[in-house]
Structures are given as structure tokens and as C-alpha cells.
Design a protein around this motif. Sequence first.
Motif, PDB file in Angstrom:
ATOM      1  N   GLY A 189       0.814  -1.212   0.000  1.00  0.00           N
ATOM      2  CA  GLY A 189       0.000   0.000   0.000  1.00  0.00           C
ATOM      3  C   GLY A 189       0.843   1.256   0.000  1.00  0.00           C
ATOM      4  N   VAL A 223      -5.323   3.094  -3.732  1.00  0.00           N
ATOM      5  CA  VAL A 223      -5.192   1.901  -2.910  1.00  0.00           C
ATOM      6  C   VAL A 223      -6.532   1.549  -2.279  1.00  0.00           C
ATOM      7  CG1 VAL A 223      -4.020   0.863  -0.942  1.00  0.00           C
ATOM      8  CG2 VAL A 223      -2.804   2.478  -2.412  1.00  0.00           C
ATOM      9  N   GLY A 279      -7.826  -1.210   0.500  1.00  0.00           N
ATOM     10  CA  GLY A 279      -7.289  -2.165   1.453  1.00  0.00           C
ATOM     11  C   GLY A 279      -8.373  -2.871   2.230  1.00  0.00           C
ATOM     12  N   CYS A 339      -3.867   5.560   5.379  1.00  0.00           N
ATOM     13  CA  CYS A 339      -4.816   5.148   4.354  1.00  0.00           C
ATOM     14  C   CYS A 339      -6.063   6.007   4.321  1.00  0.00           C
ATOM     15  CB  CYS A 339      -5.199   3.674   4.536  1.00  0.00           C
ATOM     16  SG  CYS A 339      -3.857   2.572   4.097  1.00  0.00           S
ATOM     17  N   VAL A 358      -6.112   6.907  -1.282  1.00  0.00           N
ATOM     18  CA  VAL A 358      -6.708   5.641  -0.897  1.00  0.00           C
ATOM     19  C   VAL A 358      -8.196   5.679  -1.202  1.00  0.00           C
ATOM     20  CG1 VAL A 358      -7.169   4.077   1.025  1.00  0.00           C
ATOM     21  CG2 VAL A 358      -4.977   5.243   0.860  1.00  0.00           C
ATOM     22  N   LYS A 382     -11.366   1.267   2.266  1.00  0.00           N
ATOM     23  CA  LYS A 382     -10.869   0.285   3.204  1.00  0.00           C
ATOM     24  C   LYS A 382     -12.060  -0.340   3.884  1.00  0.00           C
ATOM     25  CE  LYS A 382      -9.914   4.545   5.280  1.00  0.00           C
ATOM     26  NZ  LYS A 382     -10.399   5.279   4.172  1.00  0.00           N
TER      27      LYS A 382
END
Length: 97
Positions: A56, A66, A68, A85, A90, A93
Motif C-alpha cells: 500500500g 489503494v 485495502g 490510508c 486511498v 478500506k
Amino acid sequence: MTESLFKIRHTDVPLSYYTGLLGMPAMTAYAGFYELCSPKKGEYVFVSSAFGQLVGQLAKLIDCYVVGSAGSKEKVDILKNKFGCSSKKVSGKFAYK
């Protein structure tokens, strides 16, 4: 076999770094990311597992988006708060459990 082993003589960094950032996990993450995947700027990269936090960070360095995943809300919070993040690079998540 033992001829490939060596004693770490440079202790500029904590020895624990050699089991992570300077060791096999980091080399695996680096080779997998740059040599096998070869992502381009702006592409999406999905990360999970122990190597995910390293990958990442590598992905953010080359301006990839990214996404995640982690096993719990606590681990998602670590992704967000400790590894950055929550930045605009990003995309998402989530906890998969």
C-alpha cells in the motif's frame, strides 16, 4: 546452506527491521509489486495481508489508488490512522469479517 547466512554487522537501525522493512517481507512486497504487477500511475491496487501495508505504501508512492481490506474494524483503523490510508490516494478500506 550456512554459507548463505551472514551476521548483521550494521546496527544503524533496530535489528527488528531486518524481519520486516529490510528483510524478506519487504523484498517479497517490492518484487511482487514492481516486478510482477508493474502498476502505472492512477491504477487501482487492492492490498490485504501482512504484505499489504508495505505494498500500500509503495502504491501510494507512485500515485496509485489503494483499496485495502483487514479482518476487523480495529485493523481498518490501523490502516487509516497509522499507515495513512485516509489520504485522498486511498479509495477505500473495509473489514471483511
